[in-house]
Scaffold this motif. Structure first.
Motif, PDB file in Angstrom:
ATOM      1  N   GLY A   1      -9.024   5.988  -3.935  1.00 44.53           N
ATOM      2  CA  GLY A   1      -9.832   4.937  -3.313  1.00 44.53           C
ATOM      3  C   GLY A   1      -9.901   5.084  -1.812  1.00 44.53           C
ATOM      4  N   VAL A   2      -8.781   5.417  -1.182  1.00 52.35           N
ATOM      5  CA  VAL A   2      -8.751   5.606   0.271  1.00 52.35           C
ATOM      6  C   VAL A   2      -9.747   6.699   0.665  1.00 52.35           C
ATOM      7  N   PHE A   3      -9.747   7.780  -0.108  1.00 51.50           N
ATOM      8  CA  PHE A   3     -10.665   8.881   0.175  1.00 51.50           C
ATOM      9  C   PHE A   3     -12.117   8.413   0.031  1.00 51.50           C
ATOM     10  N   LEU A   4     -12.402   7.715  -1.072  1.00 52.23           N
ATOM     11  CA  LEU A   4     -13.774   7.235  -1.305  1.00 52.23           C
ATOM     12  C   LEU A   4     -14.208   6.254  -0.215  1.00 52.23           C
ATOM     13  N   GLY A   5     -13.330   5.294   0.080  1.00 53.02           N
ATOM     14  CA  GLY A   5     -13.651   4.312   1.110  1.00 53.02           C
ATOM     15  C   GLY A   5     -13.870   4.986   2.455  1.00 53.02           C
ATOM     16  N   GLY A   6     -13.011   5.943   2.775  1.00 57.36           N
ATOM     17  CA  GLY A   6     -13.141   6.674   4.034  1.00 57.36           C
ATOM     18  C   GLY A   6     -14.444   7.463   4.093  1.00 57.36           C
ATOM     19  N   LEU A   7     -14.788   8.072   2.954  1.00 51.86           N
ATOM     20  CA  LEU A   7     -16.007   8.887   2.886  1.00 51.86           C
ATOM     21  C   LEU A   7     -17.247   8.028   3.133  1.00 51.86           C
TER      22      LEU A   7
ATOM     23  N   SER B   1     -17.439   5.045   4.503  1.00 55.39           N
ATOM     24  CA  SER B   1     -17.422   4.462   5.842  1.00 55.39           C
ATOM     25  C   SER B   1     -17.759   5.512   6.909  1.00 55.39           C
TER      26      SER B   1
ATOM     27  N   LEU C   1       0.850  -1.188   0.000  1.00 52.82           N
ATOM     28  CA  LEU C   1       0.000   0.000   0.000  1.00 52.82           C
ATOM     29  C   LEU C   1       0.886   1.239   0.000  1.00 52.82           C
TER      30      LEU C   1
ATOM     31  N   ALA D   1       0.710   5.882   0.161  1.00 55.97           N
ATOM     32  CA  ALA D   1      -0.095   7.103   0.183  1.00 55.97           C
ATOM     33  C   ALA D   1       0.753   8.324  -0.156  1.00 55.97           C
TER      34      ALA D   1
ATOM     35  N   PHE E   1      -4.379   6.510  -7.863  1.00 55.10           N
ATOM     36  CA  PHE E   1      -5.687   5.872  -7.868  1.00 55.10           C
ATOM     37  C   PHE E   1      -5.965   5.211  -6.524  1.00 55.10           C
ATOM     38  N   MET E   2      -4.916   4.664  -5.916  1.00 53.16           N
ATOM     39  CA  MET E   2      -5.103   4.024  -4.619  1.00 53.16           C
ATOM     40  C   MET E   2      -5.565   5.048  -3.584  1.00 53.16           C
ATOM     41  N   VAL E   3      -4.935   6.218  -3.565  1.00 55.82           N
ATOM     42  CA  VAL E   3      -5.310   7.219  -2.570  1.00 55.82           C
ATOM     43  C   VAL E   3      -6.691   7.802  -2.870  1.00 55.82           C
TER      44      VAL E   3
ATOM     45  N   TYR F   1      -0.280   4.414 -10.300  1.00 50.62           N
ATOM     46  CA  TYR F   1      -1.240   3.557  -9.581  1.00 50.62           C
ATOM     47  C   TYR F   1      -1.532   4.053  -8.165  1.00 50.62           C
TER      48      TYR F   1
END
Lengths: 177, 375
Positions: A86-92, A94, A40, A42, A82-84, A79
């Motif tokens: 995703g982190v923002f979206l997942g965090g949002l 959740s 992973l 960031a 895109f991962m970060v 890449y």
């Protein structure tokens, strides 16, 4: 405790048991290694945002540079960016589902807003700088590199906590209630 | 057997971007559900007030470590599929110390900062802006700081550093993690007495499962060491053997260019031409070494990562590679066609080529040119 706490924050749902959350994080890290072949990360994405900004301001100078220059003229096509995202979206998602979303400056009740934001800014500058020097942050080095038992990553992990504990006393006031 | 995006050299393809996005979402959910959308909680570990950071991090590290060990032992994944960060003592010690100070001052780190921003925290936004600025600051200072990376030790595993077997190190690491869990629970119970897991059946079972899983590594390792014809135990090959076999003895210019474009993971590029020729032009990131010095200077890289030699043509690189191979360097490769081939195949402008070039190939050539011909 915290000023500006919204009604949602007061009724926020329970967090996961930390060990269960750790297993979830570990499974994500394992998936990253087995699918992407990398851990992973960031800070890489944050640095690429910096390179992107510099390219807007001074393209020729940035491309000629020894560090940002090596990422070419499209540093955001990477890449980890895109991962970060995703982190923002997942965090949002959740945070909303757990009713933990609240616009606020998190600080101790006795700490002035400006002091807290100044510490957040200076801490950010140091963390951003140090993550480039060490080629990774909590995610890339301390978490991902340590899982591979890499010497440098474990040293980073130990020094990160060392640096934190050495500094903690001086900035403890921001959490005073 | 798995082939990762990294192995395939397609980390920067749309499919890998999608996979990264999905993994990122899981990463973000895990961090948020652990409570890491809060700087107060994150900073708590530095005041022994809230040890969640330690519990979550160590659980994740131990779980992923065991998972990778077993995945490798069962032959699902080989070492060459994974990107290993290099060890650079100076950079990681100084970087770690500064990073830790920044962490406790801000209450954030880059990954949790993104989750904090998603949770509405203004201090997380300010932290992230600072981190972008800090990265730009590093970019400015990189020319001055670059000598730190002369101390690059390549891929170094902690069990090598300590001179113990991998299983023994991984097992000790797991035991230390479990002790830290119990210590953290005890601390929290003493400090705040809030609902904690000290002495609960959950923590006991959790600890036992981790330790049993880590003990299993000894069994796997013992099996690996048993002398047997390789064909009889195809999935039990040791990690290092596979890594060595995965190193090709030569590499074509396209392959090298693509590898470097995707971040040049554990690749040490060595230019064995004269210093004058090197000064005139060399492939980005290459170091200049004379053939007679190779074995000595490359000793820290012996059988770690990939060492790539090139000269003007194929022959001198191939010869130097064979000499090193005889001296026990199993991880050395040479560039077929040498620098001349590299310039012709990868860097020659599309407009000067006699053979027709497809649009795809032209895009690739332009990407290589942008990467290798800047500065």
């Amino acid at each position: 405790m915290e000023e500006n706490a919204t009604p949602q924050a007061k009724t926020s749902k329970a967090l996961l048991n930390p060990y269960v959350a750790g297993l979830l994080l570990g499974a994500t890290l394992l998936a990253a290694y087995l699918i992407l072949g990398t851990g992973l990360g960031a800070s890489g994405a944050i640095a690429r945002l910096g390179a992107h900004l510099e390219l807007q301001l001074a393209p020729a100078r940035t491309l000629a540079g020894d560090y940002f220059g090596r990422w070419g003229d499209q540093p955001l096509k990477y890449y980890l960016v895109f991962m970060v995202a995703g982190v923002f979206l997942g965090g949002l998602v959740s945070a909303f589902l757990g009713r933990r979303f609240a616009v606020k400056i998190e600080r101790g009740a006795k700490c002035a807003r400006q002091k807290r934001l100044l510490l957040a800014l200076s801490g950010g500058i140091m963390a951003g700088f140090a993550a480039r020097l060490a080629n990774g942050c909590t995610s890339g080095q301390a978490l991902s590199g340590s899982a591979l038992l890499l010497t440098g990553s474990l040293i980073f992990l130990i020094c990160m906590f060392g640096g934190g504990y050495l500094t903690a006393w001086f900035v403890r006031g921001q959490w005073d209630d | 057997m798995i082939e990762t995006f990294f192995k395939a050299g397609t980390l920067n393809s749309p499919a890998a971007f999608l996979a990264s996005l999905l993994i990122g979402i899981a990463f973000g959910v895990a961090l948020e559900k652990a409570g890491f959308g809060s700087s107060r909680r994150l900073a708590g570990i530095f005041y022994f007030r809230d040890m969640t950071v330690l519990k979550v991090m160590f659980t994740a590290v131990v779980f992923a470590m065991l998972g990778i060990c077993y995945a490798r032992a069962f032959g699902w994944v080989t070492l060459d599929n994974v990107y290993f960060l290099h060890t650079v003592y100076g950079a990681q010690i100084v970087g770690g110390l500064i990073f830790g100070a920044g962490f406790v001052m801000s209450g954030w780190c880059p990954g949790t900062g993104a989750v904090g921003l998603a949770s509405g925290k203004i201090d997380a936004l300010v932290f992230l802006l600072g981190a972008v600025g800090g990265s730009m600051l590093y970019n400015e200072l990189h020319p001055i700081l670059a000598p730190v990376f002369d101390g690059d030790r390549g891929v170094v595993f902690a069990y090598e550093t300590f001179g113990v077997s991998e299983a023994r190190f991984a097992f000790s690491f797991t035991v230390i993690a479990v002790l830290c869990f119990w210590g953290s629970e005890y601390l929290e119970k003493k400090r705040q007495g809030r609902g904690n897991l000290w002495g609960t059946p959950f923590l006991a079972v959790f600890s036992a499962v981790l330790i049993v899983a880590a003990s299993g590594l000894f069994a796997l390792e013992g099996y690996e060491e048993r002398p047997a014809p390789r064909s009889a135990m195809p999935v039990k090959e040791t990690m290092s053997l596979q890594a060595v076999q995965a190193v090709p003895d030569h590499m074509g210019p396209r392959d090298l260019a693509d590898r470097m474009l995707s971040g040049a993971p554990f690749l040490k590029l060595v230019d064995i031409r004269t210093p004058e020729e090197f000064e005139q032009f060399h492939i980005r990131s290459a170091v200049n070494l004379q053939v007679e010095d190779l074995a000595q200077v490359l000793l820290p890289h012996k059988n770690k990562g990939l060492v790539m030699l090139y000269s003007n043509g194929t022959d001198r690189g191939a010869q130097a590679r064979d000499d090193l191979f005889r001296q026990g360097f199993k991880n050395v490769s040479f560039l077929t066609g040498g620098l001349e081939g590299f310039l012709n195949v990868c860097l020659k402008p599309v407009s000067l080529r006699t053979a027709p070039v497809t649009p795809d190939a032209a895009a690739k050539i332009n990407a290589w040119r942008a990467f290798f011909l800047v500065s």
